[in-house]
Enzyme design. Structure first.
Site, PDB file in Angstrom:
ATOM      1  N   GLY A   1      65.550  12.379  52.883  1.00  0.00           N
ATOM      2  CA  GLY A   1      65.983  13.451  54.089  1.00  0.00           C
ATOM      3  C   GLY A   1      65.636  14.980  53.625  1.00  0.00           C
ATOM      4  O   GLY A   1      65.067  15.117  52.793  1.00  0.00           O
TER       5      GLY A   1
ATOM      6  N   GLY B   1      60.178   4.106  58.497  1.00  0.00           N
ATOM      7  CA  GLY B   1      61.452   4.473  58.000  1.00  0.00           C
ATOM      8  C   GLY B   1      61.281   5.708  57.162  1.00  0.00           C
ATOM      9  O   GLY B   1      60.404   5.864  56.538  1.00  0.00           O
ATOM     10  N   LEU B   2      62.173   6.508  57.409  1.00  0.00           N
ATOM     11  CA  LEU B   2      62.124   8.050  56.877  1.00  0.00           C
ATOM     12  C   LEU B   2      61.972   7.667  55.243  1.00  0.00           C
ATOM     13  O   LEU B   2      62.860   7.191  54.763  1.00  0.00           O
ATOM     14  CB  LEU B   2      63.293   8.842  57.143  1.00  0.00           C
ATOM     15  CG  LEU B   2      63.256  10.092  56.636  1.00  0.00           C
ATOM     16  CD1 LEU B   2      62.081  11.041  57.330  1.00  0.00           C
ATOM     17  CD2 LEU B   2      64.319  11.013  57.069  1.00  0.00           C
ATOM     18  N   ASP B   3      61.003   8.157  54.759  1.00  0.00           N
ATOM     19  CA  ASP B   3      60.985   8.329  53.060  1.00  0.00           C
ATOM     20  C   ASP B   3      60.980   7.147  52.531  1.00  0.00           C
ATOM     21  O   ASP B   3      61.448   6.835  51.445  1.00  0.00           O
ATOM     22  CB  ASP B   3      61.959   9.284  52.633  1.00  0.00           C
ATOM     23  CG  ASP B   3      61.911  10.733  53.117  1.00  0.00           C
ATOM     24  OD1 ASP B   3      60.660  11.086  53.470  1.00  0.00           O
ATOM     25  OD2 ASP B   3      62.669  11.458  53.231  1.00  0.00           O
ATOM     26  N   ALA B   4      60.499   5.951  53.239  1.00  0.00           N
ATOM     27  CA  ALA B   4      60.820   4.484  52.698  1.00  0.00           C
ATOM     28  C   ALA B   4      59.535   3.826  52.373  1.00  0.00           C
ATOM     29  O   ALA B   4      59.509   2.795  52.043  1.00  0.00           O
ATOM     30  CB  ALA B   4      61.615   4.084  53.549  1.00  0.00           C
TER      31      ALA B   4
END
Lengths: 294, 294, 294, 294
Positions: D211, D236-239
């Site tokens: 994030g 997925g954020l930063d996944a």
């Protein structure tokens, strides 16, 4: 620490870099001097070499509330610090932007990196001049609108060309010279004109692999780690005070070309960290070594 | 990769380490050989030196389902691989525990580290013998119940003492000798009795600072990174094939004593990684360099 | 810096660790206090948190020439420093050897490393006691002649057993507790009995992968670097102030077992650096973070 | 290894990237296929995931002596490899220069670094397009003569603007999208249009600090090491699958601004290594992780 204070409207400040034989009470006198003159300390770091009993300090303070002139401050400090032959000090005011000349040959990596940092505002310095022994990188200079001068150098012309270069550097009021993969050895007389003001990047982990073709030597020796070293230039080849080094792991799988490619990133980062430490006035040279404050 | 397969009841396996001039189809022949003899490949890594056109491979397979004897397998491989003067290979069976002798002087750090790894079950090796030119570390040997032999060595007695050492090593059926800060240079004839089977730890980032007192030299030169190097011992001092290196950042704040203290941890880790690679049969030496498989 | 002065017959010295709201002139008062009492400064480092305007210092001086008693020095310092609710300080005299208890379960690596450092003279501390919830490592304790106590802990017995442990720790006058891969969570009341005096090693780069089985998580997530973190224990799991961290590169080729094997060396080194910083009195905890002096 | 072969007049070559369930004899069939068609192998690396029994390979060969057309080669390989639902492969010919679009907001560091590598000849790729949600970096684009398009995006306009962006990317025949500090989250439908072809740089060591504002979190948590992570973008954020990570040591002395400054260099290097691995066709994504060949 101090960088947090540099954001946006930063007040005018000054850095004192000082080294001298250890003297009891000097630190207290210096901080007392700052407070009594209306300054506010932004950073204070000290180091004592326990073997040599030698004292090093970097003191930075906000001078926006100081009524004395710069010259008056300098005079008072001169009295306070005194004269010891083994002592050196200087004041650097935050509104004096360092003026840098970059010396290059044909490899553009470090040059691009330096210019990008200057033009993106990451560094508050000016680069008015690029000097080369080759015309290859003129397009890079043009892209950034910087004066580019070629000095083809032969054994016979070296003395004369270096004199021309020094004249040019003086015209441009250059404070700091960066050898960004400049494939030409500077003479002792050139070096002595800019003591501790010429920074070179050597593409190896000094003192291993000095001289030319270090990646070939590294491959030949089978090392498992390669490095880069930035240092002030002195007369001895690759023997000047080391400012910064970094390394990375390699293996038998890396050819010389692969090492060169990987090493280029090391060189860029190590050189730029050294330049930044210098222009932030964080480096003191003493006894052939550097003290680099955080 | 293979270590995941070693847990608990691990089947009997064998490692082939081979290097030879590049030959098309050899890799396919080797894997075909394993499968046709009832083996199951657990690991296969290869490397080709593109300049020398030389081939290196490590092949490890489960032999629990192989009906041929070890000798029969060896014979078939000999036919398959052929004889090239620039070729070398060996088979290492997993039920042959390497037998290690540790040579020490007065510094216990590496010795303790090696013994802890052996006695904790981290390594599947035997250390039946510790050799020293000094009695200082006898209590450590006693703590672990290991035979400790002192050979005080003078210039005059060196030849004779080394002969006694070699006889002792043979009695103990030693496969690998570790110089764990052994402050005595081995003669060429000793070294040639154990080619690529003597591992030394040098407390510097070779080829920088060979010889004695490297931390003093590092401090003197003002390097910003210190290192340690493990290598096979050859006749030339600190010039043998490098197995593993590691480094750490230091600064002007680190005294020689502080460097020594920090370096000790580097030495332990770098030496133990080299030993582990050797006993896992992951290292091939060729042309003065190592190929170390993952 | 100071370690160079510890060699051979080191004079008696004391460390002051202090943090308090920034106050002009305090540093000068402290150094003045040392000199006027006959002390000789061996080390002086300071740090100001620029956001919180909070001051941290570590001052170490030779007290062999000081005529005042320890108690008198302490009293004078109390007057000089004053009482601020957001302030803390302590004096540590060099002839008070820290007494350490090591808590373990079944993994011997960190335990062996700690004991080797103590018995080789690398650390000047005493380890009179090893506590475990398991008998597996009793042979290690016996090898070094150290008292080994087993406390099998269930949910029901936890409170009672922890009370027994605390009583035992008091009997042994323990200053510092090391959780060397102790697989049992301490209750809040246990932790509060030893504030900032319990050091844990977590086998991951916190705050990534807190909790159990971090190497499995690291493998699952496909990270390219693994780490280890040592921290003071607080009530929140793996949330205490971080003392030291280190990392190493890995790749897709590393199985979970291989990561565990590599990680073990990281854990040992990171834990031992944290312990050494603590017993050298180089750590101040404030606002959930550590200041670790060089 | 292969880079040594790229110097000067490099022959036309092709890379096969393939993963599939482990099948005995496939490697031999592939090398046999290359040799029988007149190719010369320049690089061959393989990896077997021992838990999943899944095979990954990168095979690169000189096709200058191959008489079959590219299409014929592809067809033969299709027959040889077969169709497994858990299998994927592709051929990449060396004369197809990857076309890259760089997405930026206001931070020029990564953008400058990418453009310098392209224009210095370090990378053989084209960057015909820079996309931004902000006009700040238009001067950088102009300096390098690259098309710069601004798409101010609001919650309401996002769908529409992304459709326009995709149309633009198609017009420019873009193969790879680099998010070089682009401060805007891509929708799932945008991401699915470029699977494993969008690379992001996250300014932290994932999975720690996902994030926004990771340096603030790092400072708050008091970590001793900061990092940067490049990964393929998934919903997925930063996944997404991690390609490359790197770290550097920091201390309590580093303010958030100082961390940001240091981190910037990490970001540049980590992002550029990821891009280079991608365009060299060294990355296979499987099960949410990457296999990155040397």
């Amino acid at each position: 620490m101090e960088s947090s204070l540099q954001v946006d409207v930063e007040p005018r400040s000054v850095v004192l870099l000082l080294h001298c034989p250890l003297r009891i009470g000097l630190a207290a006198s210096l901080t007392e001097f700052v407070y009594s003159s209306g300054g506010r300390i932004l950073y204070h770091d000290q180091y004592v070499d326990p073997e040599k009993r030698h004292y090093f300090t970097r003191l930075r303070w906000d001078v926006s509330g100081v009524s004395a002139t710069d010259q008056e401050m300098t005079n008072r400090l001169r009295t306070l610090i005194g004269r010891d032959p083994d002592s050196e000090w200087a004041l650097y005011f935050s509104d004096e932007r360092p003026r840098i000349a970059v010396f290059v040959s044909t490899d553009p990596s470090c040059l691009y990196d330096i210019l990008a940092r200057c033009h993106s505002g990451e560094w508050t310095v000016d680069v008015p001049l690029i000097v080369s022994n080759h015309s290859a990188l003129e397009p890079v200079a043009r892209r950034f609108g910087i004066d580019f001068r070629v000095f083809p150098i032969t054994k016979e012309s070296k003395r004369e060309k270096e004199d021309e270069q020094i004249a040019l550097l003086r015209d441009h009021r250059i404070d700091l010279i960066i050898l960004a993969r400049y494939m030409q050895i500077l003479s002792g007389s050139f070096v002595s004109a800019y003591p501790n003001r010429i920074i070179n990047i050597h593409h190896a982990f000094l003192p291993a692999f000095p001289g030319a073709r270090p990646y070939h030597s590294a491959r030949e020796r089978g090392v498992k780690i390669i490095g880069a070293t930035s240092h002030y230039v002195t007369e001895g080849l690759d023997a000047g005070p080391i400012i910064e080094q970094d390394v990375m792991r390699v293996s038998h799988r890396h050819s010389v070309d692969h090492l060169i490619r990987l090493g280029r990133d090391l060189e860029k980062v190590v050189l730029s960290r050294a330049i930044w430490s210098h222009v932030q006035r964080k480096i003191i040279v003493y006894a052939g070594r550097t003290v680099v404050f955080d």
